[in-house]
Design a protein around this motif. Sequence first.
Motif, PDB file in Angstrom:
ATOM      1  N   MET A   1       0.733  -1.151  -0.101  1.00 19.64           N
ATOM      2  CA  MET A   1       0.080   0.008   0.078  1.00 19.64           C
ATOM      3  C   MET A   1       0.927   1.134   0.187  1.00 19.64           C
ATOM      4  N   HIS A   2       0.688   2.041  -0.908  1.00 19.28           N
ATOM      5  CA  HIS A   2       1.208   3.338  -1.096  1.00 19.28           C
ATOM      6  C   HIS A   2       0.640   4.539  -0.977  1.00 19.28           C
ATOM      7  N   PRO A   3       0.570   5.149   0.120  1.00 19.57           N
ATOM      8  CA  PRO A   3      -0.180   6.439   0.569  1.00 19.57           C
ATOM      9  C   PRO A   3      -0.025   7.546  -0.655  1.00 19.57           C
ATOM     10  N   GLU A   4      -0.928   8.232  -1.165  1.00 20.43           N
ATOM     11  CA  GLU A   4      -0.615   9.578  -1.855  1.00 20.43           C
ATOM     12  C   GLU A   4      -0.912  10.444  -1.082  1.00 20.43           C
ATOM     13  N   GLU A   5       0.020  11.016  -0.212  1.00 19.55           N
ATOM     14  CA  GLU A   5      -0.377  12.224   0.812  1.00 19.55           C
ATOM     15  C   GLU A   5       0.953  12.799   0.996  1.00 19.55           C
ATOM     16  N   PRO A   6       0.653  14.033   1.552  1.00 14.38           N
ATOM     17  CA  PRO A   6       1.949  14.976   2.051  1.00 14.38           C
ATOM     18  C   PRO A   6       2.840  14.246   2.837  1.00 14.38           C
ATOM     19  N   VAL A   7       3.860  13.905   2.844  1.00 17.76           N
ATOM     20  CA  VAL A   7       4.682  13.110   3.851  1.00 17.76           C
ATOM     21  C   VAL A   7       5.990  13.948   4.138  1.00 17.76           C
ATOM     22  N   ARG A  26      16.447   7.322  10.934  1.00 17.73           N
ATOM     23  CA  ARG A  26      17.007   6.178  11.764  1.00 17.73           C
ATOM     24  C   ARG A  26      16.453   4.702  11.173  1.00 17.73           C
ATOM     25  N   HIS A  27      15.243   4.844  10.519  1.00 17.97           N
ATOM     26  CA  HIS A  27      14.738   3.640   9.660  1.00 17.97           C
ATOM     27  C   HIS A  27      14.372   4.037   8.128  1.00 17.97           C
ATOM     28  N   PRO A  28      15.390   4.058   7.323  1.00 21.03           N
ATOM     29  CA  PRO A  28      15.280   4.771   6.013  1.00 21.03           C
ATOM     30  C   PRO A  28      14.136   4.018   5.030  1.00 21.03           C
ATOM     31  N   GLU A  29      13.851   2.922   5.536  1.00 22.14           N
ATOM     32  CA  GLU A  29      12.918   2.057   4.614  1.00 22.14           C
ATOM     33  C   GLU A  29      11.194   2.382   5.081  1.00 22.14           C
ATOM     34  N   ARG A  30      11.165   3.342   6.089  1.00 22.20           N
ATOM     35  CA  ARG A  30      10.162   3.690   6.469  1.00 22.20           C
ATOM     36  C   ARG A  30       9.458   5.189   6.112  1.00 22.20           C
ATOM     37  N   GLU A  31       8.529   5.308   5.352  1.00 18.71           N
ATOM     38  CA  GLU A  31       7.793   6.500   4.935  1.00 18.71           C
ATOM     39  C   GLU A  31       7.203   7.004   6.281  1.00 18.71           C
ATOM     40  N   THR A  32       6.898   8.363   6.279  1.00 21.10           N
ATOM     41  CA  THR A  32       6.269   8.875   7.375  1.00 21.10           C
ATOM     42  C   THR A  32       5.641  10.112   6.978  1.00 21.10           C
ATOM     43  N   GLY A  33       4.501  10.545   7.834  1.00 15.80           N
ATOM     44  CA  GLY A  33       4.174  11.889   7.330  1.00 15.80           C
ATOM     45  C   GLY A  33       4.101  12.759   8.532  1.00 15.80           C
ATOM     46  N   VAL A  34       5.130  12.383   9.468  1.00 21.99           N
ATOM     47  CA  VAL A  34       5.251  13.217  10.756  1.00 21.99           C
ATOM     48  C   VAL A  34       6.442  13.841  10.795  1.00 21.99           C
ATOM     49  N   GLY A  88      -2.959  17.655   6.627  1.00 18.27           N
ATOM     50  CA  GLY A  88      -2.592  16.394   7.352  1.00 18.27           C
ATOM     51  C   GLY A  88      -4.065  15.868   7.669  1.00 18.27           C
ATOM     52  N   ALA A  89      -5.334  16.403   7.411  1.00 15.76           N
ATOM     53  CA  ALA A  89      -6.584  15.961   7.895  1.00 15.76           C
ATOM     54  C   ALA A  89      -7.658  15.782   6.470  1.00 15.76           C
ATOM     55  N   LEU A 166     -10.045  12.127  16.779  1.00 15.93           N
ATOM     56  CA  LEU A 166      -9.186  11.017  16.760  1.00 15.93           C
ATOM     57  C   LEU A 166      -8.529  10.835  15.268  1.00 15.93           C
ATOM     58  N   GLY A 167      -9.351  11.534  14.343  1.00 17.91           N
ATOM     59  CA  GLY A 167      -8.799  10.874  12.844  1.00 17.91           C
ATOM     60  C   GLY A 167      -7.312  11.853  12.382  1.00 17.91           C
ATOM     61  N   PRO A 168      -7.282  13.096  12.392  1.00 19.23           N
ATOM     62  CA  PRO A 168      -6.145  13.832  12.005  1.00 19.23           C
ATOM     63  C   PRO A 168      -4.737  13.199  12.543  1.00 19.23           C
ATOM     64  N   GLN A 169      -4.580  12.922  13.803  1.00 21.23           N
ATOM     65  CA  GLN A 169      -3.277  12.297  14.164  1.00 21.23           C
ATOM     66  C   GLN A 169      -2.965  11.048  13.720  1.00 21.23           C
ATOM     67  N   LEU A 170      -4.100   9.873  13.533  1.00 18.15           N
ATOM     68  CA  LEU A 170      -3.871   8.877  12.841  1.00 18.15           C
ATOM     69  C   LEU A 170      -3.456   9.001  11.228  1.00 18.15           C
ATOM     70  N   GLU A 171      -4.068  10.072  10.815  1.00 20.48           N
ATOM     71  CA  GLU A 171      -3.974  10.086   9.342  1.00 20.48           C
ATOM     72  C   GLU A 171      -2.625  10.743   9.130  1.00 20.48           C
ATOM     73  N   ARG A 172      -1.989  11.608   9.993  1.00 19.38           N
ATOM     74  CA  ARG A 172      -0.789  12.155   9.787  1.00 19.38           C
ATOM     75  C   ARG A 172       0.228  10.876   9.952  1.00 19.38           C
TER      76      ARG A 172
END
Length: 305
Positions: A1-7, A26-34, A88-89, A166-172
Amino acid sequence: MHPEEPVGPMPTDGQGRGSGPARCPRHPERETGVSCTRCGRPVCPECMVPAAVGFQCPECAHGGAPRQQYPPQQPRTTARGLLALGDGALVTKVLIGLNLLVFLYTQYVADGLQAGRLVLWSRALPSGARGGLAAGPDEWYRLVSAMFMHAGLLHLVMNMFSLWVLGPQLERVLGRLRYLGLYLVSGVAGNALAYLVTGADLQSVGASGAIYGLMGATAVLFKVTRTPMQPVIALLVVNLVFTFSLSDVIDWRAHVGGLVAGLVTGAGLMYAPRAHRNLVQGLTVAGVLALSLVLMLLGTARLPG
């Protein structure tokens, strides 16, 4: 799964263009939006350290690194290289908008169409008309459409307020696509459990199953980020007590099913091993959907011939 979001901040090709999703140093294989609120570096769920506002990276949290140590952010892009909108929301807002539109439609437009061939929701209908979640496989779509229908304005407001909290934090943290998958599979799983236990005559509506899934995933997030668990546990306990205390008017089955699906899906998304992250995340979502399908098949098998 590849999210299409600001990251978050993106590496560039020297001309200011993003070359891929932001990844945890620290974990270059991990994409993150935070990003760390102190230095701006990307930070994945495993490395997040709760701060007074948002999250910090371990270096800033424990070593007090100077603010903006990380290079200034470049224009952010999606996973396909498109310019990001910086919201981010966005999915949370779209979900709230859809729930509002369906509420307005069912309250002011579609009252005369409830007994038609395409019944979009689960509701107590006039005597002689179809009611409940579904009458068989040809109406399983109502396990999804019922998630967006509410019994009244107060019901809608309470659910949408919870979604906004609850939503925005999980979405980011998860990204848009993973977050949307979490929301939908939690809602479907909750309705599937209700369908299995109660059958086609169940009168159940609302986004509560999906929202309980977000509660479960938030508990997983708190565990991953080593955030004190007392607040989210207290929230879950209060809501479950409230649910079972008013079981004559609240569908506890959808709540419990959504909560369990959210816990399982959230764990699969956030604890996926580095080497097979996308595979494990995809299999987790698919597995919860497959289990929901099994519940729907069993529920259908129990219907009167």
